[in-house]
Design a protein around this motif. Sequence first.
Motif, PDB file in Angstrom:
ATOM      1  N   MET A   1      36.821  70.362  22.104  1.00 55.47           N
ATOM      2  CA  MET A   1      36.314  68.980  22.069  1.00 55.47           C
ATOM      3  C   MET A   1      37.456  67.968  22.073  1.00 55.47           C
ATOM      4  N   THR A   2      37.299  66.940  22.854  1.00 50.21           N
ATOM      5  CA  THR A   2      38.355  65.929  22.852  1.00 50.21           C
ATOM      6  C   THR A   2      37.961  64.785  21.938  1.00 50.21           C
ATOM      7  N   ALA A   3      38.933  64.340  21.218  1.00 47.36           N
ATOM      8  CA  ALA A   3      38.628  63.307  20.239  1.00 47.36           C
ATOM      9  C   ALA A   3      38.616  61.910  20.843  1.00 47.36           C
ATOM     10  N   THR A   4      39.387  61.689  21.885  1.00 50.50           N
ATOM     11  CA  THR A   4      39.503  60.321  22.416  1.00 50.50           C
ATOM     12  C   THR A   4      39.133  60.254  23.891  1.00 50.50           C
ATOM     13  N   THR A   5      37.927  60.503  24.202  1.00 50.91           N
ATOM     14  CA  THR A   5      37.505  60.464  25.595  1.00 50.91           C
ATOM     15  C   THR A   5      36.889  59.126  25.982  1.00 50.91           C
ATOM     16  N   SER A   6      36.365  58.428  24.998  1.00 56.23           N
ATOM     17  CA  SER A   6      35.447  57.323  25.267  1.00 56.23           C
ATOM     18  C   SER A   6      35.770  56.425  26.465  1.00 56.23           C
ATOM     19  N   LYS A   7      36.754  55.561  26.400  1.00 57.12           N
ATOM     20  CA  LYS A   7      36.949  54.563  27.444  1.00 57.12           C
ATOM     21  C   LYS A   7      37.792  55.067  28.606  1.00 57.12           C
ATOM     22  N   THR A   8      38.667  55.999  28.321  1.00 57.85           N
ATOM     23  CA  THR A   8      39.612  56.374  29.360  1.00 57.85           C
ATOM     24  C   THR A   8      38.948  57.057  30.554  1.00 57.85           C
ATOM     25  N   SER A   9      37.792  57.663  30.355  1.00 56.19           N
ATOM     26  CA  SER A   9      37.156  58.379  31.448  1.00 56.19           C
ATOM     27  C   SER A   9      36.655  57.434  32.550  1.00 56.19           C
ATOM     28  N   VAL A  10      36.378  56.174  32.210  1.00 53.90           N
ATOM     29  CA  VAL A  10      35.893  55.247  33.228  1.00 53.90           C
ATOM     30  C   VAL A  10      36.988  54.267  33.668  1.00 53.90           C
ATOM     31  N   LYS A  11      38.199  54.590  33.300  1.00 48.45           N
ATOM     32  CA  LYS A  11      39.313  53.684  33.571  1.00 48.45           C
ATOM     33  C   LYS A  11      39.454  53.330  35.059  1.00 48.45           C
ATOM     34  N   GLU A  12      39.125  54.283  35.906  1.00 49.53           N
ATOM     35  CA  GLU A  12      39.336  54.039  37.329  1.00 49.53           C
ATOM     36  C   GLU A  12      38.337  53.057  37.936  1.00 49.53           C
ATOM     37  N   MET A  13      37.194  52.913  37.311  1.00 47.47           N
ATOM     38  CA  MET A  13      36.175  52.019  37.860  1.00 47.47           C
ATOM     39  C   MET A  13      36.461  50.585  37.420  1.00 47.47           C
ATOM     40  N   PRO A  14      36.789  49.686  38.366  1.00 52.55           N
ATOM     41  CA  PRO A  14      37.066  48.314  37.939  1.00 52.55           C
ATOM     42  C   PRO A  14      35.781  47.631  37.474  1.00 52.55           C
ATOM     43  N   ASP A  15      35.894  46.772  36.490  1.00 47.34           N
ATOM     44  CA  ASP A  15      34.674  46.106  36.032  1.00 47.34           C
ATOM     45  C   ASP A  15      34.338  44.928  36.960  1.00 47.34           C
ATOM     46  N   ALA A  16      33.120  44.412  36.781  1.00 47.99           N
ATOM     47  CA  ALA A  16      32.615  43.374  37.684  1.00 47.99           C
ATOM     48  C   ALA A  16      33.559  42.171  37.759  1.00 47.99           C
ATOM     49  N   ILE A  17      34.074  41.770  36.610  1.00 49.98           N
ATOM     50  CA  ILE A  17      34.917  40.564  36.617  1.00 49.98           C
ATOM     51  C   ILE A  17      36.223  40.813  37.368  1.00 49.98           C
ATOM     52  N   SER A  18      36.773  42.012  37.224  1.00 53.00           N
ATOM     53  CA  SER A  18      38.004  42.304  37.990  1.00 53.00           C
ATOM     54  C   SER A  18      37.723  42.298  39.491  1.00 53.00           C
ATOM     55  N   ILE A  19      36.583  42.857  39.879  1.00 56.41           N
ATOM     56  CA  ILE A  19      36.270  42.901  41.314  1.00 56.41           C
ATOM     57  C   ILE A  19      36.086  41.486  41.863  1.00 56.41           C
ATOM     58  N   LEU A  20      35.318  40.682  41.137  1.00 55.49           N
ATOM     59  CA  LEU A  20      35.056  39.319  41.627  1.00 55.49           C
ATOM     60  C   LEU A  20      36.340  38.489  41.623  1.00 55.49           C
ATOM     61  N   THR A  21      37.182  38.695  40.615  1.00 56.09           N
ATOM     62  CA  THR A  21      38.447  37.949  40.569  1.00 56.09           C
ATOM     63  C   THR A  21      39.363  38.369  41.719  1.00 56.09           C
ATOM     64  N   ALA A  22      39.348  39.648  42.041  1.00 55.67           N
ATOM     65  CA  ALA A  22      40.162  40.111  43.172  1.00 55.67           C
ATOM     66  C   ALA A  22      39.644  39.504  44.486  1.00 55.67           C
ATOM     67  N   ASP A  23      38.321  39.403  44.607  1.00 60.24           N
ATOM     68  CA  ASP A  23      37.752  38.731  45.800  1.00 60.24           C
ATOM     69  C   ASP A  23      38.226  37.280  45.873  1.00 60.24           C
ATOM     70  N   HIS A  24      38.229  36.613  44.720  1.00 58.72           N
ATOM     71  CA  HIS A  24      38.666  35.209  44.702  1.00 58.72           C
ATOM     72  C   HIS A  24      40.105  35.080  45.206  1.00 58.72           C
ATOM     73  N   LYS A  25      40.947  35.980  44.701  1.00 58.86           N
ATOM     74  CA  LYS A  25      42.358  35.957  45.099  1.00 58.86           C
ATOM     75  C   LYS A  25      42.491  36.156  46.603  1.00 58.86           C
ATOM     76  N   LYS A  26      41.706  37.103  47.089  1.00 63.03           N
ATOM     77  CA  LYS A  26      41.796  37.431  48.510  1.00 63.03           C
ATOM     78  C   LYS A  26      41.406  36.231  49.376  1.00 63.03           C
ATOM     79  N   VAL A  27      40.312  35.582  49.005  1.00 65.01           N
ATOM     80  CA  VAL A  27      39.854  34.485  49.850  1.00 65.01           C
ATOM     81  C   VAL A  27      40.786  33.277  49.729  1.00 65.01           C
ATOM     82  N   LYS A  28      41.369  33.081  48.546  1.00 66.79           N
ATOM     83  CA  LYS A  28      42.339  31.994  48.400  1.00 66.79           C
ATOM     84  C   LYS A  28      43.533  32.227  49.306  1.00 66.79           C
ATOM     85  N   LYS A  29      43.932  33.482  49.401  1.00 67.77           N
ATOM     86  CA  LYS A  29      45.067  33.809  50.263  1.00 67.77           C
ATOM     87  C   LYS A  29      44.694  33.554  51.738  1.00 67.77           C
TER      88      LYS A  29
END
Length: 176
Positions: A1-29
């Motif tokens: 059993m792993t004691a610290t699995t909770s958040k790290t397992s979904v680390k690769e999936m960007p959250d909604a705000i990161s995705i939308l902020t990255a879109d903003h950056k892209k369109v500004k560029k």
Amino acid sequence: MTATTSKTSVKEMPDAISILTADHKKVKKLFKDFEYMKESGSPAEKEELVAEICRELTMHADAEEQIFYPAAREEIEEKNLLDEAEVEHAGVRDLVSQLQSMRPDDDLYDAKVTVMSEYVNHHIEEEQNEIFPKVKKAKLDLERLGEQILEFKNMMSPEYPPPSKPTRSKSVRTRI
Ligand SMILES: [Fe+2]
Ligand SMILES: [Fe+2]
């Protein structure tokens, strides 16, 4: 059993705000690129860049209106911020549709892109400074929403070709 699995397992999936902020950056560029191109770019180059801007903005606005805003609306008190954001989207969509029926050498073409850029920048500021902080404080599952946004974008992208390609003879129209 792993004691610290909770958040790290979904680390690769960007959250909604990161995705939308990255879109903003892209369109500004992209808008910055247009500013440089305005003086020296060929009509075909401008047309291609503006088609990309319009496609990015449409996909982003659709993802927000169909996924992010409804979820935010359920959790934040300040519904007026979301109402205003939707009205601003409508203004941007109107400019997108005007530009899609224009050619780069038409009068007011550059001016419309510049005004659209100012309008979008203002909207981005409000989203990032007012809406996103409130959403972050609310109980939204931002990772799950991020997943939905990515799925939506993957599903929709084939339907968002550049509205007018530099091929002169055909006028390709995209409905938004
Ligand atoms: Fe946005
Ligand atoms: Fe937005």
